[in-house]
Design a protein around this motif. Structure first.
Motif, short mmCIF file in Angstrom:
data_model
loop_
_atom_site.label_atom_id
_atom_site.label_comp_id
_atom_site.label_asym_id
_atom_site.label_seq_id
_atom_site.Cartn_x
_atom_site.Cartn_y
_atom_site.Cartn_z
N ASP A 126 0.83 -1.20 -0.01
CA ASP A 126 -0.21 0.02 0.00
C ASP A 126 1.01 1.26 0.37
OD1 ASP A 126 -2.16 -1.41 -0.04
OD2 ASP A 126 -3.07 -1.40 1.95
N LYS A 127 1.98 1.42 0.83
CA LYS A 127 2.28 2.02 0.87
C LYS A 127 3.65 2.38 -0.59
CE LYS A 127 3.88 2.66 5.36
NZ LYS A 127 4.97 3.73 6.63
N ALA A 128 3.94 1.43 -1.25
CA ALA A 128 4.34 1.40 -3.03
C ALA A 128 3.45 1.73 -3.39
CB ALA A 128 4.79 0.09 -3.49
N ARG A 129 2.78 1.84 -3.69
CA ARG A 129 1.43 2.46 -4.58
C ARG A 129 1.06 3.51 -4.22
NH1 ARG A 129 -2.27 -2.24 -2.69
NH2 ARG A 129 -2.08 -3.70 -4.82
N LYS A 130 0.95 4.61 -2.92
CA LYS A 130 1.56 5.60 -2.31
C LYS A 130 2.74 6.43 -2.67
CE LYS A 130 0.65 9.40 0.74
NZ LYS A 130 1.46 10.29 0.40
N THR A 131 3.38 5.53 -3.06
CA THR A 131 4.55 6.62 -3.95
C THR A 131 4.91 6.62 -4.93
OG1 THR A 131 5.75 4.18 -3.66
CG2 THR A 131 6.23 5.97 -1.82
N MET A 134 13.13 5.51 1.48
CA MET A 134 14.46 4.56 0.11
C MET A 134 12.46 4.17 -0.27
SD MET A 134 16.67 3.23 -0.83
CE MET A 134 18.34 3.11 0.24
N LEU A 135 12.06 3.65 -0.01
CA LEU A 135 10.25 3.33 -0.80
C LEU A 135 9.82 4.49 -1.45
CD1 LEU A 135 9.10 0.72 -1.32
CD2 LEU A 135 7.31 1.88 0.18
N TYR A 136 10.06 5.66 -1.67
CA TYR A 136 10.09 6.92 -2.55
C TYR A 136 10.79 6.73 -3.74
CZ TYR A 136 6.36 9.11 -0.95
OH TYR A 136 5.34 9.62 -0.08
N ASP A 137 12.93 6.44 -3.01
CA ASP A 137 13.71 6.22 -4.80
C ASP A 137 13.12 4.94 -5.07
OD1 ASP A 137 15.97 7.46 -5.21
OD2 ASP A 137 16.57 5.91 -5.20
N LEU A 138 12.77 3.45 -4.14
CA LEU A 138 12.71 2.80 -5.23
C LEU A 138 11.81 2.38 -6.12
CD1 LEU A 138 13.63 -0.92 -5.34
CD2 LEU A 138 12.10 -1.22 -3.38
N THR A 139 10.52 3.46 -5.93
CA THR A 139 9.46 3.48 -7.13
C THR A 139 10.23 4.50 -8.38
OG1 THR A 139 7.94 3.34 -5.07
CG2 THR A 139 7.33 4.64 -6.60
N VAL A 140 10.80 5.15 -7.56
CA VAL A 140 11.35 6.52 -8.77
C VAL A 140 12.04 5.35 -9.68
CG1 VAL A 140 13.19 7.99 -9.47
CG2 VAL A 140 11.26 8.06 -7.48
N HIS A 141 13.32 3.88 -8.84
CA HIS A 141 13.63 3.72 -9.88
C HIS A 141 13.18 2.55 -11.06
CE1 HIS A 141 17.83 1.54 -10.40
NE2 HIS A 141 16.57 0.20 -10.97
N GLU A 142 12.13 1.39 -10.08
CA GLU A 142 11.04 0.81 -10.66
C GLU A 142 9.80 1.05 -11.54
OE1 GLU A 142 12.32 -1.91 -10.65
OE2 GLU A 142 14.01 -2.55 -9.06
N ALA A 143 9.57 1.85 -11.05
CA ALA A 143 8.45 2.87 -12.47
C ALA A 143 8.50 4.29 -13.05
CB ALA A 143 7.41 2.36 -11.27
N VAL A 144 8.19 5.54 -12.04
CA VAL A 144 7.97 6.59 -12.79
C VAL A 144 9.33 7.48 -12.01
CG1 VAL A 144 6.55 8.83 -13.35
CG2 VAL A 144 5.94 6.36 -13.05
N PRO A 145 9.96 8.31 -13.02
CA PRO A 145 9.95 7.90 -13.97
C PRO A 145 11.47 7.13 -14.34
CG PRO A 145 11.93 9.88 -13.89
CD PRO A 145 10.67 9.71 -12.68
N GLY A 146 11.65 5.63 -13.90
CA GLY A 146 12.49 4.72 -14.39
C GLY A 146 12.26 4.03 -14.90
N HIS A 147 11.87 2.45 -15.07
CA HIS A 147 12.04 1.71 -15.43
C HIS A 147 10.90 1.76 -16.33
CE1 HIS A 147 15.53 -0.16 -15.07
NE2 HIS A 147 14.87 -0.80 -14.12
N TYR A 148 9.20 1.46 -15.91
CA TYR A 148 8.14 1.30 -16.89
C TYR A 148 8.26 2.87 -17.47
CZ TYR A 148 3.01 3.94 -17.27
OH TYR A 148 2.71 4.21 -17.64
N LEU A 149 8.70 4.20 -17.11
CA LEU A 149 8.22 5.16 -18.12
C LEU A 149 9.25 4.73 -19.62
CD1 LEU A 149 8.00 8.61 -17.09
CD2 LEU A 149 9.80 8.08 -18.87
N GLN A 150 10.23 4.56 -19.09
CA GLN A 150 11.58 4.46 -19.79
C GLN A 150 10.66 3.21 -20.98
OE1 GLN A 150 13.35 0.73 -20.38
NE2 GLN A 150 13.57 1.53 -22.53
N GLY A 151 10.36 2.44 -20.90
CA GLY A 151 9.31 0.62 -21.28
C GLY A 151 8.63 1.49 -22.23
N ALA A 152 7.78 1.79 -21.58
CA ALA A 152 6.07 3.17 -22.52
C ALA A 152 7.38 3.52 -23.97
CB ALA A 152 5.68 3.15 -21.23
#
Length: 572
Positions: A320-325, A402-420
């Motif tokens: 749930d915290k990851a969803r908020k980040t 750190m969860l905020y930074d992890l979400t940046v890396h894995e999702a936005v604007p990191g891997h998810y955004l780059q993959g899209a």
């Protein structure tokens, strides 16, 4: 001749590309023919790309099949050698180089590295089952029929493993045992929610039972037969590591170049962390006025990181915290106009058991044939058998900031955004869509952590975690080469990670294990991010006024080739 579905997908991907001439046509014919062969020989890979022609089959991992794939790679390497690259268009010239590198890599992996003989993780077929149920790309019953077919193919994979495996490193066999238990759970338990109420339930039951039994017997073989003879050194050695590094990075940087740059960056990042930490230290510890403590860089950095670690999730709250980040990261990226945020869906999931044991999180983008599919941002809770102390150490590392930074890396604007963004790239062949650069992909994700922190995302608390992650990335590159080429011990690696990178004991222990299980991959983060930052510096030197959104959109507009090709296409 390709089936109609695949032909339609290819035409959709290549829409708008100008007709080819001369050598371009020769290259495009050869490249697309090889890719068609590659996907037919690797049906599990085809599924992940969104090509569902072979969803009812598992990869043939027998020695004969591996030899045939190598023969085909040599055949097409010869075809590429006959093409005059000077007559190719720019996009085809780059894709020619990418395809040639990957053909050489396939031959190297089969004939020199030979992981099929010493890495039991090569035989993990859990994702082949999971990939058919994770996304709704076809009616459920159709996907379950292919699940049944793949379940029926599991004994052949087990037979190949037992025939090919000789003397793995102990840690590889131990991890395979754990992941095999996850595969059994996937088949016996996790599939139930998809099967219940389906007409396929009764038909699937015998296949599920037989596959689970085959894996039970395989697990017993791993423990009783393979584990006692798992005596191979985890280190692949200097010569092999250097060869593999070339294929992992597709970079002009040597092992020595990487080490020199990493050591310098380690000291610079620690200093930047201290400058960020000192105001926070004074805030959290106003009673400390001792000049010696205030001037002690490591003391201040660690004290602030320890304080931030007090705010942390647990197994019940981390998803749930990851969803908020994720929501916060998307809003911030759009507000600051850092890069175009795509509209394709991204879903946070709990990492499946069979995939655990290597990394804490991953991003899985849909393949180029399913660009509208969901992206998965997977988070791994702690295993049930972990002690309370180890679990606490894990969540101190992956605290709220750190969860905020992890979400940046894995999702936005990191891997998810780059993959899209990468899925929108069009070229005359599918080379770049399939053979993406892991170094550029990981480098972009690490780079975006700094971009977001520079823009103020999460304040100095998240900046501290970004810098800590930066230290981890640097140390990853150092221990990757030191372990595999210079005999670095577990004690030495742990000391470097904990003393110089301020990592928690659990995180450092997990990274030691990952460094043992892999080689050269841990270098992709540092090298990739350094090369992406080099692109930005070159762009800023060329343009008086820099629009970050324009810059970043341009960097992501070429698919995901290695950084040197991105720089070339941006004329830097």
């Amino acid at each position: 001749m390709r089936p109609l579905l695949f032909a339609t997908l290819v035409l959709a991907l290549l829409a708008g590309v100008a007709p080819a001439v001369a050598s371009d046509q020769d290259f495009e014919t050869a490249a697309n023919a090889y890719i068609d062969r590659l996907l037919e020989m690797n049906p599990e890979f085809a599924t992940t790309l969104g090509d569902h022609r072979f969803d009812g089959r598992l990869n043939d991992r027998s020695a004969a099949a591996i030899a045939e794939q190598t023969r085909v790679a040599r055949e097409y390497l010869d075809k590429l050698a006959a093409i005059d690259t000077k007559k190719l268009s720019e996009v085809n010239a780059i894709d020619h180089a990418i395809l040639r590198l990957n053909l050489e890599r396939a031959i190297f992996e089969a004939e020199e590295l030979r992981e099929h003989e010493w890495n039991p993780l090569y035989y993990n077929m859990g994702n082949a089952i999971y990939a058919l149920i994770a996304r709704d790309f076809a009616p459920l019953d159709e996907r379950l029929r292919n699940v049944k077919s793949r379940l029926e193919g599991i004994p052949a994979v087990v037979a190949a493993a037992q025939a090919n495996l000789k003397n793995p490193p102990k840690v590889h066999t131990e991890t395979a045992i754990l992941q095999n238990q996850g595969n059994i759970g996937l088949i016996r338990d996790e599939l139930t929610q998809f099967v219940e109420g389906s007409p396929m339930a009764a038909e699937l039951a015998p296949a599920r039972a037989a596959a689970a039994q085959a894996l039970e017997e395989y697990g017993a073989w791993l423990e009783r037969d393979l584990l006692p003879r798992s005596t191979r050194d985890i280190r692949i050695g200097d010569a092999m590591w250097r060869k593999k590094l070339r294929f992992s990075l597709d970079s002009d940087l040597s092992k020595e170049d990487i080490h020199v740059r990493a050591v310098a960056d380690l000291a610079a990042t620690q200093k930047t962390m201290y400058e960020t930490a000192l105001p926070l230290y004074r805030k959290y510890f106003p009673e400390v006025t001792d000049r010696a403590k205030l001037d002690d860089m490591k003391h201040v950095n660690k004290a602030v990181l320890d304080k931030l670690a007090e705010n942390r999730p647990d197994n019940a709250t981390i998803v749930d915290k990851a969803r908020k980040t994720l929501d916060d990261a998307i809003a911030f990226t759009r507000e600051k106009k850092l890069v175009t945020v795509p509209s394709e869906p991204v879903k946070i999931i709990v990492m499946p058991e069979f995939q655990r044991g290597v990394a804490v999180a991953y991003c899985e983008s849909p393949g180029p044939f399913e660009p509208a599919g969901e992206t998965f941002y997977a988070i791994s809770p702690t295993p049930a058998d972990w002690s309370p102390e180890r679990t606490e150490s894990f969540f101190r590392e992956y605290n709220d900031y750190m969860l905020y930074d992890l979400t940046v890396h894995e999702a936005v604007p990191g891997h998810y955004l780059q993959g899209a963004h990468a899925n929108k790239f069009r070229a005359p062949t599918l080379v770049r869509a399939i053979f993406y650069s892991g170094s550029f992909v990981e480098g972009w994700a690490v780079y975006t952590e700094k971009v977001m922190a520079d823009a103020g995302f999460g304040g100095p608390e998240v900046r501290m975690q970004q810098l800590k992650m930066r230290l981890r990335v640097i140390i990853n590159a150092i221990i990757d080469q030191k372990i595999h080429t210079e005999g670095m011990t577990e004690e030495q690696a742990m000391a470097l990670m904990m003393d110089e990178g301020f990592q928690e004991d659990g995180e450092a222990a997990g990274k030691w294990r990952r460094a043992c299980l892999t080689s050269t991959q841990l270098s992709t983060y540092f090298v990739g991010s350094a090369e992406v930052e080099d692109i930005r510096r070159a762009y800023e030197a060329k343009h008086k006024k820099v629009d970050l959104k324009k810059l970043h959109d341009a960097m992501l507009s070429y698919g995901a080739p290695s950084a040197k090709y991105v720089a070339r296409m941006m004329e830097l």
